[in-house]
Scaffold this motif. Structure first.
Motif, mmCIF file in Angstrom:
data_model
loop_
_atom_site.group_PDB
_atom_site.id
_atom_site.type_symbol
_atom_site.label_atom_id
_atom_site.label_comp_id
_atom_site.label_asym_id
_atom_site.label_seq_id
_atom_site.Cartn_x
_atom_site.Cartn_y
_atom_site.Cartn_z
ATOM 1 N N GLN A 237 35.168 -4.452 33.920
ATOM 2 C CA GLN A 237 36.018 -4.449 34.864
ATOM 3 C C GLN A 237 37.320 -4.893 34.406
ATOM 4 N N ASP A 238 37.353 -6.370 33.987
ATOM 5 C CA ASP A 238 38.575 -7.063 33.595
ATOM 6 C C ASP A 238 39.202 -6.157 32.612
ATOM 7 N N VAL A 239 38.628 -5.615 31.566
ATOM 8 C CA VAL A 239 39.396 -4.839 30.481
ATOM 9 C C VAL A 239 39.717 -3.472 31.257
ATOM 10 N N MET A 240 39.023 -2.838 32.089
ATOM 11 C CA MET A 240 39.640 -1.687 32.784
ATOM 12 C C MET A 240 40.679 -1.561 33.424
ATOM 13 N N LEU B 177 48.256 -3.144 26.002
ATOM 14 C CA LEU B 177 47.740 -3.107 24.532
ATOM 15 C C LEU B 177 46.354 -3.829 24.438
ATOM 16 N N ASN B 178 45.507 -3.479 23.524
ATOM 17 C CA ASN B 178 44.265 -4.057 23.287
ATOM 18 C C ASN B 178 44.576 -5.795 23.105
ATOM 19 N N LYS B 179 45.538 -5.855 22.082
ATOM 20 C CA LYS B 179 45.912 -7.257 21.708
ATOM 21 C C LYS B 179 46.393 -8.095 22.938
ATOM 22 N N VAL B 180 47.207 -7.333 23.673
ATOM 23 C CA VAL B 180 47.522 -8.302 25.012
ATOM 24 C C VAL B 180 46.364 -8.547 25.910
ATOM 25 N N LEU C 218 42.391 -12.443 28.083
ATOM 26 C CA LEU C 218 41.009 -12.578 28.457
ATOM 27 C C LEU C 218 40.553 -13.685 27.307
ATOM 28 N N HIS C 219 41.478 -14.080 26.247
ATOM 29 C CA HIS C 219 40.980 -14.998 25.346
ATOM 30 C C HIS C 219 39.499 -14.512 24.761
ATOM 31 N N ILE C 220 39.816 -13.279 24.204
ATOM 32 C CA ILE C 220 38.364 -12.557 23.459
ATOM 33 C C ILE C 220 39.078 -11.873 22.382
ATOM 34 N N ALA C 221 38.288 -11.380 21.399
ATOM 35 C CA ALA C 221 38.734 -10.918 20.254
ATOM 36 C C ALA C 221 39.198 -9.384 20.437
ATOM 37 N N VAL C 222 40.305 -9.020 19.549
ATOM 38 C CA VAL C 222 40.630 -7.387 19.734
ATOM 39 C C VAL C 222 39.425 -6.686 19.837
#
Length: 208
Positions: free
Chosen positions: A156-159, A167-170, A175-179
């Motif tokens: 949900q956070d990503v959604m 963008l995925n990198k942002v 979220l302090h996770i890998a791309v």
């Protein structure tokens, strides 16, 4: 009593305590392709509904002047049961206060006897169309909620961030996770919600 329809166009729950009128309406509506469940009074309908475990699709056609339960009293009982199906009232003694009361409580229409067969059938078919559309809308809303509930908290956070056009990198930085992890969550969100792009996801969340 249940009519034998030529084609299933909808279900009508008819309540009238006059057998002659009731039988005539069953014949009329059945001849127009409608399934009719006919009852001789409110208690009979309520007993039928009480024994039914599934929600009742269709519309209610209620005579106003009935004993021991009037059509208006029966409508109150249906509302108390959470049934919001369209209700059409039939009456040979209708007056303005009665019409206003029925309509305020959500009645679809109020037809005063004598009414033409075509007018009655037309209004019933219109009520059935409204009920079917409402049922489809509710089913769609329930499906949407189920799809959203299937997402994990991280999905949900990503959604929400993908729908906002990030963008995925942002998203990964926020979220302090890998791309690569964002990409996996993004793919899962698209799969679970049945969308193919960020724009489609945004429209889906907006109810489009």
């Amino acid at each position: 009593m249940i009519s034998a329809p030529m084609k299933d166009k909808g279900v009508v729950y008819l309540v009238d305590d006059e057998a002659v009128v009731r039988d005539a309406l069953v014949f009329l509506l059945g001849s127009r392709g409608l399934v009719v469940h006919a009852f001789d009074g409110g208690p009979a309908l309520l007993d039928f509904l009480d024994k039914s475990s599934q929600p009742m699709p269709g519309v209610f056609v209620l005579d106003v002047r009935m004993e021991p339960m009037s059509g208006l009293m029966l409508h109150e009982s249906l509302l108390s049961m959470g049934l919001r199906n369209p209700v059409l009232f039939l009456s040979g003694h209708g007056d303005i206060p009665m019409v206003v009361e029925a309509l305020k409580k959500g009645a679809f229409d109020f037809l005063e006897k004598p009414y033409s067969d075509n007018t009655l059938v037309d209004r019933i078919e219109q009520a059935l169309a409204v009920e079917a559309a409402s049922r489809a809308h509710n089913a769609q809303a329930q499906e949407r909620q189920a799809r959203l509930a299937s997402l994990s908290e991280r999905e949900q956070d990503v959604m929400h961030r993908v729908a906002a056009g990030k963008l995925n990198k942002v998203i990964a930085d926020e979220l302090h996770i890998a791309v690569r992890t964002v990409e996996v969550h993004r793919a899962r969100v698209f799969s679970k919600l049945g969308v193919r792009s960020a724009a489609e996801l945004a429209g889906w969340l907006a109810g489009g």
